[in-house]
Design an enzyme around this catalytic site. Structure first.
Site, PDB file in Angstrom:
ATOM      1  N   ASP A  71     -22.296  19.218 -69.294  1.00 29.05           N
ATOM      2  CA  ASP A  71     -21.242  19.976 -69.974  1.00 29.05           C
ATOM      3  C   ASP A  71     -21.743  20.750 -71.191  1.00 29.05           C
ATOM      4  O   ASP A  71     -21.014  20.947 -72.172  1.00 29.05           O
ATOM      5  CB  ASP A  71     -20.088  19.037 -70.403  1.00 29.05           C
ATOM      6  CG  ASP A  71     -19.494  18.293 -69.229  1.00 29.05           C
ATOM      7  OD1 ASP A  71     -19.473  18.870 -68.132  1.00 29.05           O
ATOM      8  OD2 ASP A  71     -19.046  17.145 -69.411  1.00 29.05           O
ATOM      9  N   GLN A 124     -25.120  18.691 -64.154  1.00 33.03           N
ATOM     10  CA  GLN A 124     -25.410  17.545 -65.028  1.00 33.03           C
ATOM     11  C   GLN A 124     -26.456  17.928 -66.094  1.00 33.03           C
ATOM     12  O   GLN A 124     -26.459  19.066 -66.524  1.00 33.03           O
ATOM     13  CB  GLN A 124     -25.862  16.338 -64.202  1.00 33.03           C
ATOM     14  CG  GLN A 124     -24.753  15.687 -63.374  1.00 33.03           C
ATOM     15  CD  GLN A 124     -24.458  16.382 -62.068  1.00 33.03           C
ATOM     16  OE1 GLN A 124     -25.369  16.611 -61.280  1.00 33.03           O
ATOM     17  NE2 GLN A 124     -23.214  16.726 -61.820  1.00 33.03           N
ATOM     18  N   LYS A 153     -23.515  25.217 -69.308  1.00 35.43           N
ATOM     19  CA  LYS A 153     -24.468  25.821 -68.348  1.00 35.43           C
ATOM     20  C   LYS A 153     -23.829  27.001 -67.612  1.00 35.43           C
ATOM     21  O   LYS A 153     -24.440  28.063 -67.478  1.00 35.43           O
ATOM     22  CB  LYS A 153     -24.911  24.771 -67.305  1.00 35.43           C
ATOM     23  CG  LYS A 153     -25.714  23.617 -67.894  1.00 35.43           C
ATOM     24  CD  LYS A 153     -26.092  22.606 -66.830  1.00 35.43           C
ATOM     25  CE  LYS A 153     -24.929  21.824 -66.272  1.00 35.43           C
ATOM     26  NZ  LYS A 153     -24.253  20.940 -67.226  1.00 35.43           N
ATOM     27  N   GLY A 156     -18.544  20.088 -63.146  1.00 35.63           N
ATOM     28  CA  GLY A 156     -17.399  20.930 -63.498  1.00 35.63           C
ATOM     29  C   GLY A 156     -17.941  22.066 -64.340  1.00 35.63           C
ATOM     30  O   GLY A 156     -18.350  21.848 -65.473  1.00 35.63           O
ATOM     31  N   HIS A 157     -18.018  23.263 -63.766  1.00 33.95           N
ATOM     32  CA  HIS A 157     -18.670  24.392 -64.424  1.00 33.95           C
ATOM     33  C   HIS A 157     -17.646  25.478 -64.742  1.00 33.95           C
ATOM     34  O   HIS A 157     -17.039  26.042 -63.840  1.00 33.95           O
ATOM     35  CB  HIS A 157     -19.781  24.942 -63.517  1.00 33.95           C
ATOM     36  CG  HIS A 157     -20.937  23.998 -63.372  1.00 33.95           C
ATOM     37  ND1 HIS A 157     -22.021  24.245 -62.580  1.00 33.95           N
ATOM     38  CD2 HIS A 157     -21.177  22.800 -63.953  1.00 33.95           C
ATOM     39  CE1 HIS A 157     -22.869  23.249 -62.676  1.00 33.95           C
ATOM     40  NE2 HIS A 157     -22.385  22.345 -63.495  1.00 33.95           N
TER      41      HIS A 157
HETATM   42  P1  GDP Z   1     -21.169  22.947 -67.886  1.00 38.95           P
HETATM   43  O1  GDP Z   1     -20.804  21.777 -67.033  1.00 38.95           O
HETATM   44  O2  GDP Z   1     -22.475  22.756 -68.586  1.00 38.95           O
HETATM   45  O3  GDP Z   1     -21.115  24.260 -67.159  1.00 38.95           O
HETATM   46  O4  GDP Z   1     -20.090  23.015 -69.046  1.00 38.95           O
HETATM   47  P2  GDP Z   1     -18.481  22.802 -68.891  1.00 38.95           P
HETATM   48  O5  GDP Z   1     -17.912  24.015 -68.265  1.00 38.95           O
HETATM   49  O6  GDP Z   1     -18.180  21.494 -68.262  1.00 38.95           O
HETATM   50  O7  GDP Z   1     -18.055  22.630 -70.408  1.00 38.95           O
HETATM   51  C1  GDP Z   1     -18.313  23.602 -71.368  1.00 38.95           C
HETATM   52  C2  GDP Z   1     -16.965  24.036 -71.993  1.00 38.95           C
HETATM   53  O8  GDP Z   1     -17.220  24.770 -73.176  1.00 38.95           O
HETATM   54  C3  GDP Z   1     -16.178  24.964 -71.105  1.00 38.95           C
HETATM   55  O9  GDP Z   1     -14.803  24.745 -71.340  1.00 38.95           O
HETATM   56  C4  GDP Z   1     -16.590  26.361 -71.585  1.00 38.95           C
HETATM   57  O10 GDP Z   1     -15.600  27.357 -71.349  1.00 38.95           O
HETATM   58  C5  GDP Z   1     -16.738  26.100 -73.048  1.00 38.95           C
HETATM   59  N1  GDP Z   1     -17.736  26.925 -73.747  1.00 38.95           N
HETATM   60  C6  GDP Z   1     -18.951  27.352 -73.298  1.00 38.95           C
HETATM   61  N2  GDP Z   1     -19.627  27.996 -74.278  1.00 38.95           N
HETATM   62  C7  GDP Z   1     -18.822  27.960 -75.364  1.00 38.95           C
HETATM   63  C8  GDP Z   1     -18.967  28.426 -76.710  1.00 38.95           C
HETATM   64  O11 GDP Z   1     -19.978  28.980 -77.124  1.00 38.95           O
HETATM   65  N3  GDP Z   1     -17.930  28.172 -77.575  1.00 38.95           N
HETATM   66  C9  GDP Z   1     -16.790  27.535 -77.175  1.00 38.95           C
HETATM   67  N4  GDP Z   1     -15.844  27.323 -78.082  1.00 38.95           N
HETATM   68  N5  GDP Z   1     -16.622  27.092 -75.914  1.00 38.95           N
HETATM   69  C10 GDP Z   1     -17.626  27.286 -75.034  1.00 38.95           C
HETATM   70  P1  IMO Z   2     -21.776  19.067 -65.234  1.00 41.29           P
HETATM   71  O1  IMO Z   2     -22.569  19.769 -64.161  1.00 41.29           O
HETATM   72  C1  IMO Z   2     -21.001  15.471 -67.521  1.00 41.29           C
HETATM   73  C2  IMO Z   2     -21.649  11.671 -65.445  1.00 41.29           C
HETATM   74  C3  IMO Z   2     -20.463  10.791 -65.183  1.00 41.29           C
HETATM   75  C4  IMO Z   2     -21.119   9.420 -65.286  1.00 41.29           C
HETATM   76  C5  IMO Z   2     -22.472   9.663 -64.624  1.00 41.29           C
HETATM   77  C6  IMO Z   2     -22.531   9.280 -63.160  1.00 41.29           C
HETATM   78  O2  IMO Z   2     -20.382  19.569 -65.362  1.00 41.29           O
HETATM   79  O3  IMO Z   2     -22.533  19.058 -66.516  1.00 41.29           O
HETATM   80  P2  IMO Z   2     -21.592  10.445 -60.961  1.00 41.29           P
HETATM   81  O4  IMO Z   2     -20.193  10.786 -60.564  1.00 41.29           O
HETATM   82  O5  IMO Z   2     -22.527  11.601 -61.009  1.00 41.29           O
HETATM   83  O6  IMO Z   2     -22.163   9.293 -60.167  1.00 41.29           O
HETATM   84  O7  IMO Z   2     -21.447   9.856 -62.470  1.00 41.29           O
HETATM   85  O8  IMO Z   2     -22.727  11.047 -64.764  1.00 41.29           O
HETATM   86  N1  IMO Z   2     -21.548  13.051 -64.932  1.00 41.29           N
HETATM   87  C7  IMO Z   2     -21.355  14.120 -65.708  1.00 41.29           C
HETATM   88  N2  IMO Z   2     -21.140  14.221 -67.039  1.00 41.29           N
HETATM   89  N3  IMO Z   2     -21.110  16.584 -66.772  1.00 41.29           N
HETATM   90  C8  IMO Z   2     -21.354  16.500 -65.437  1.00 41.29           C
HETATM   91  O9  IMO Z   2     -21.605  17.578 -64.682  1.00 41.29           O
HETATM   92  C9  IMO Z   2     -21.447  15.228 -64.841  1.00 41.29           C
HETATM   93  N4  IMO Z   2     -21.655  14.792 -63.585  1.00 41.29           N
HETATM   94  C10 IMO Z   2     -21.721  13.463 -63.647  1.00 41.29           C
HETATM   95  O10 IMO Z   2     -19.466  10.977 -66.158  1.00 41.29           O
HETATM   96  O11 IMO Z   2     -21.351   9.087 -66.631  1.00 41.29           O
HETATM   97 MG    MG Z   3     -19.240  20.392 -66.830  1.00 38.34          MG
END
Ligand code: GDP
Ligand code: IMO
Ligand code: MG
Length: 424
Positions: free
Chosen positions: A13, A225, A16, A40-41
């Site tokens: 999270d 991840q 990415k 979750g991207h």
């Molecule tokens: P990922 O799994 O690494 O792709 O990241 P996620 O999408 O799960 O979580 C990142 C969250 O931060 C999302 O809700 C994005 O829209 C948000 N986000 C990404 N870059 C920024 C930033 O520079 N500032 C803020 N405030 N939010 C951001």
């Molecule tokens: P993105 O791509 C954050 C965490 C779960 C748990 C551990 C194992 O959005 O960054 P799993 O279901 O993979 O067996 O769970 O990994 N986890 C993540 N945490 N971002 C993710 O993906 C994750 N995918 C799995 O919360 O701790």
């Molecule tokens: Mg994510």
């Protein structure tokens, strides 16, 4: 032409998908190489938010090809739902996405067993997984008992394999978890729905990608991840069951290492983690809640509140080492706008002794050593020119660069595609 890689440098999270979206503009093919629907991207374009789980984040560009590599585990029913959701938004997915014939199919019993284990049916312990069956599917892959996407290309033998697998899994589920048996026909129905729509998109993606690179196409490898969740280099057993790190990108895509050019580590200006496991710089109570609220830190897949803590240079150095990162993207700097002083962990102590690196064991016992940086106390959301950032913010970014010894290539000051600073 090169393959560039986006890899999470923390516990997932990191933002990415936001960075992938920005980089996709100058890319021809975007490839997911590991993980599954646990990811979750989130991508935000002109205020509109899209969340992807299995489909590469580049799919919202009309002129890009997307590939789901051999290292990904695919829940066919979930995949179809996600595709339908994205297509409802007006994007073509099927027409520009290929699926690896060697990717493993994640089947309903994987999720049922994951859930039962998380509910404590074995030893009362839990990892805090997403309950998407990820670990169980990769376990079957390693057991060499899994069903692969390419198996579907011969329906007769695929059905026989599935019958055998379900018989074995039904026995395991009854004996260990007291779960009702699955019917082969029900599982088969979902697989056939996937097969009917996708059979002509199933290819040898490693061959396809290396040929594309030879022909001058540009590839972006999309990690899910992060390094802290890597099954080898993360905080085992509180990890996911794949290798999000650079080695996993090569294995999970079949792209030759010769092509790898930029390896970009994505990190937030602080850290979050979902699920159980050690987290040296974690903030508890009100302090954690403040950061969670400011950053909107709730899981994009499960909606769980994310644990929050301060930026950790030692952890990033670990990520730089194991991934060979040659650039960093620093995201969510805007979230730190409301602090007088910003702590950054610059190292760890264990039993009063300074450590040289992030230890594989006993991370739960280390004490972070903090350096404090003056905050900037002004809203920097959406600023897309480095010179317009307050001086203290510029100093903070430059200090991180100096502490890690790797250039900061991208800064993100908001969720939207436009809230981005490219630093060359
Ligand atoms: P990922 O799994 O690494 O792709 O990241 P996620 O999408 O799960 O979580 C990142 C969250 O931060 C999302 O809700 C994005 O829209 C948000 N986000 C990404 N870059 C920024 C930033 O520079 N500032 C803020 N405030 N939010 C951001
Ligand atoms: P993105 O791509 C954050 C965490 C779960 C748990 C551990 C194992 O959005 O960054 P799993 O279901 O993979 O067996 O769970 O990994 N986890 C993540 N945490 N971002 C993710 O993906 C994750 N995918 C799995 O919360 O701790
Ligand atoms: Mg994510």
């Amino acid at each position: 032409m090169p393959a560039n890689l986006v890899v999470g440098a923390q516990w997932g999270d990191e933002g990415k998908a936001k960075v992938i979206d920005v980089l996709s503009k100058d890319t021809d093919i975007i490839v997911r190489y590991q993980g599954g629907a646990n990811a979750g991207h989130t991508v935000v374009v002109k205020g509109k938010k899209y969340v992807f789980h299995l489909i590469p984040s580049g799919v919202i560009y009309d002129d890009k090809i997307c590939v789901i590599g051999n290292g990904v585990v695919i829940d066919a029913a979930y995949f179809l739902e996600e595709v339908a959701d994205i297509e409802k938004e007006g994007f073509d997915v099927r027409g520009k996405t290929y699926v690896s014939d060697s990717a493993h199919l994640l089947l309903p019993f994987h999720k049922l067993i994951d859930g039962a284990r998380e509910d404590g049916s074995v030893d009362g312990k839990k990892i805090g997984t997403t309950r998407r069956g990820i670990g169980m599917c990769y376990a079957d892959k390693m057991m060499r008992t899994g069903l692969r996407v390419g198996d579907l290309l011969n329906l007769k033998t695929a059905r026989e394999k599935l019958e055998h697998i379900i018989e074995e899994k039904n026995a395991e589920m009854k004996a260990l978890y007291n779960i009702d048996p699955l019917q082969v026909d029900d599982v088969w129905k979902d697989l056939m729905a996937f097969y009917d729509l996708w059979k002509d998109r199933i290819i040898n993606t490693s061959f396809y990608l290396n040929e594309a690179l030879k022909d001058g196409k540009r590839i972006l490898l999309e990690g899910a991840q992060g390094t802290g969740l890597d099954v080898d280099f993360g905080t085992y057993p509180y990890v996911t069951s794949s290798n999000p790190t650079t080695g996993g990108a090569l294995i999970g895509s079949g792209v030759s290492y010769h092509y790898l050019q930029k390896v970009i580590g994505i990190c937030k200006a602080y850290i979050t983690r979902v699920g159980e496991g050690p987290f040296p710089t974690e903030l508890h109570g009100e302090e954690g809640e403040k950061l969670r609220k400011l950053g909107g830190e709730y899981g994009a897949t499960t909606g769980r509140p994310r644990r929050c803590g301060w930026f950790d240079v030692e952890m990033l150095k670990h990520a730089i080492r194991v991934n060979g990162l040659n650039a960093i993207a620093l995201t969510k700097i805007d979230v730190l706008s409301d602090y007088d002083s910003i702590p950054v962990a610059i190292g760890y102590e264990l039993d009063g002794k300074r450590l040289d690196y992030l230890p594989s064991q006993e991370l739960d016992r280390v004490k972070p050593v903090y350096k404090f940086f003056p905050g900037w106390n002004s809203d920097i959301s959406g600023i897309n020119d480095f010179k317009k950032l307050p001086k203290n913010c510029q100093d903070y970014i430059n200090a991180i660069r100096d502490l890690i010894g790797v250039p900061v290539h991208i800064l993100s000051t908001g969720p939207d595609r436009d809230h981005t600073i490219i630093l060359g």
